[in-house]
Scaffold this active site. Structure first.
Site, PDB file in Angstrom:
ATOM      1  N   PRO A   2       0.830  -1.223   0.000  1.00  6.90           N
ATOM      2  CA  PRO A   2       0.000   0.000   0.000  1.00  6.90           C
ATOM      3  C   PRO A   2       0.858   1.265   0.000  1.00  6.90           C
ATOM      4  O   PRO A   2       0.524   2.258  -0.653  1.00  6.90           O
ATOM      5  CB  PRO A   2      -0.820  -0.131   1.285  1.00  6.90           C
ATOM      6  CG  PRO A   2      -0.881  -1.601   1.555  1.00  6.90           C
ATOM      7  CD  PRO A   2       0.472  -2.116   1.118  1.00  6.90           C
ATOM      8  N   TYR A   3       1.972   1.239   0.728  1.00  2.44           N
ATOM      9  CA  TYR A   3       2.875   2.393   0.765  1.00  2.44           C
ATOM     10  C   TYR A   3       3.434   2.680  -0.637  1.00  2.44           C
ATOM     11  O   TYR A   3       3.438   3.827  -1.091  1.00  2.44           O
ATOM     12  CB  TYR A   3       4.017   2.111   1.755  1.00  2.44           C
ATOM     13  CG  TYR A   3       5.119   3.140   1.749  1.00  2.44           C
ATOM     14  CD1 TYR A   3       4.958   4.367   2.382  1.00  2.44           C
ATOM     15  CD2 TYR A   3       6.328   2.881   1.114  1.00  2.44           C
ATOM     16  CE1 TYR A   3       5.966   5.308   2.377  1.00  2.44           C
ATOM     17  CE2 TYR A   3       7.352   3.819   1.102  1.00  2.44           C
ATOM     18  CZ  TYR A   3       7.165   5.029   1.733  1.00  2.44           C
ATOM     19  OH  TYR A   3       8.163   5.965   1.720  1.00  2.44           O
TER      20      TYR A   3
END
Lengths: 213, 213
Positions: free
Chosen positions: B127-128
């Site tokens: 997600p980062y």
């Protein structure tokens, strides 16, 4: 028309697939798990495995020979915001890239009302709106797809009325059944290409509203 | 040069602000909480409140009269992926819009090595990477900023060497001190404008490496 529905097992997705099949379109329901197939098999709708966490190239193979893609997947409230990023945003974008790899032009995305305006994002689900916003923006500005972005208001389980309002700047709700009917009608309405269509319940028949979208 | 540092209170941000001040630049550290000011006041560095959850228009007022913006904010591992979406992605994009509102041209973003290639995103923090990817893409394709995207590999707390590798296709690590020195040097190196610069520790002096970026 041969249509691939991504997120077919969702509440709206099932309605879209069923309505497409009822209309006589050739529809394939993209599903993530084998146990999701039964609903569609009962209705003589084909299914295909489609993993939004996979690579666009692999998705592209699945999409080969379709005329249009409908994206109505959502990670939903049961999963964390990691999946909001990886499904609602990156999964959506990968499916756009896959459509382009497969040579598909027509792409209809189910987004959310006011996704384009941060000031109107609901505080309780801001990450969801952010994911929708960036997916919508990619579709508008980073693809050459003949897209339509459908932006429904609050979804209800009420019966569909077949009548909508696509000017809906004040907000409101809409039956999932009418969302699905609008998506199905938009696929056949060239006036909706390259358009973002707000959608709440209203007084105008769906086909009429979309002609003026 | 008058530089505003967004995310100044992070490990890399503090180093960037300190190095800019040491070089004689006029630097203002954007901070979220009043208690973050002490570090900078001890070093005679001005601070200004800057809230990445706010509106671009408000941010733009804060950025008025600066020559350049450095974005090195990150929601970090302590918060959820809701903040990954709202800070690392949407906060970054809002700061770009704020820079444009304020008439700033120069914008240096600290991203992550391989952010542009999904196949190389680390599984543990996908997600980062997704957030970084969409922020980077917005900067490249949706702004007219004179941007530089610095993509450091794994960050270490080792002493800086002043020597880097910007060809780093194989991956690797880099001292936070060298990341900060590279950001500070990039601000003054026109060859880095509209460039994405991978960054790991290496054998080439930072200034030389950036001239050939």
């Amino acid at each position: 028309m041969k249509v691939f529905v991504i997120g077919a097992n969702g509440n709206v997705g099932r309605l879209i697939a069923t309505k497409l099949a009822d209309r006589g379109d050739e529809v394939v329901a993209g599903i993530r798990k084998p146990e999701q197939a039964a609903f569609f098999e009962d209705r003589d709708i084909k299914t295909a495995h489609f993993d939004l966490l996979g690579r666009p190239e692999e998705m592209g193979v699945t999409l080969d020979e379709f005329d249009a893609v409908v994206f109505t997947a959502g990670s939903g409230g049961k999963t964390g915001d990691d999946m909001t990023l990886l499904i609602d945003l990156d999964g959506a974008v990968k499916s756009m890239q896959a459509a382009e790899i497969a040579g598909i032009k027509r792409y209809v995305l189910v987004s959310a009302l006011f996704a384009e305006d941060r000031n109107r994002w609901s505080d309780s689900i801001r990450p969801y709106y952010a994911a929708k916003f960036y997916a919508d923006e990619w579709l508008r500005y980073r693809t050459n797809l003949d897209y339509t972005i459908i932006e429904p208001g609050a979804l209800t389980f009420e019966d569909g009325t077949g009548k909508i309002d696509t000017t809906g700047v004040e907000g409101g709700s809409v039956a999932r059944d009418d969302v699905a009917s609008t998506v199905v009608a938009a696929l056949n309405e060239p006036a909706t290409i390259k358009k973002t269509v707000p959608l709440i319940t209203g007084d105008t028949p769906i086909e009429t509203a979309l002609k003026n979208a």
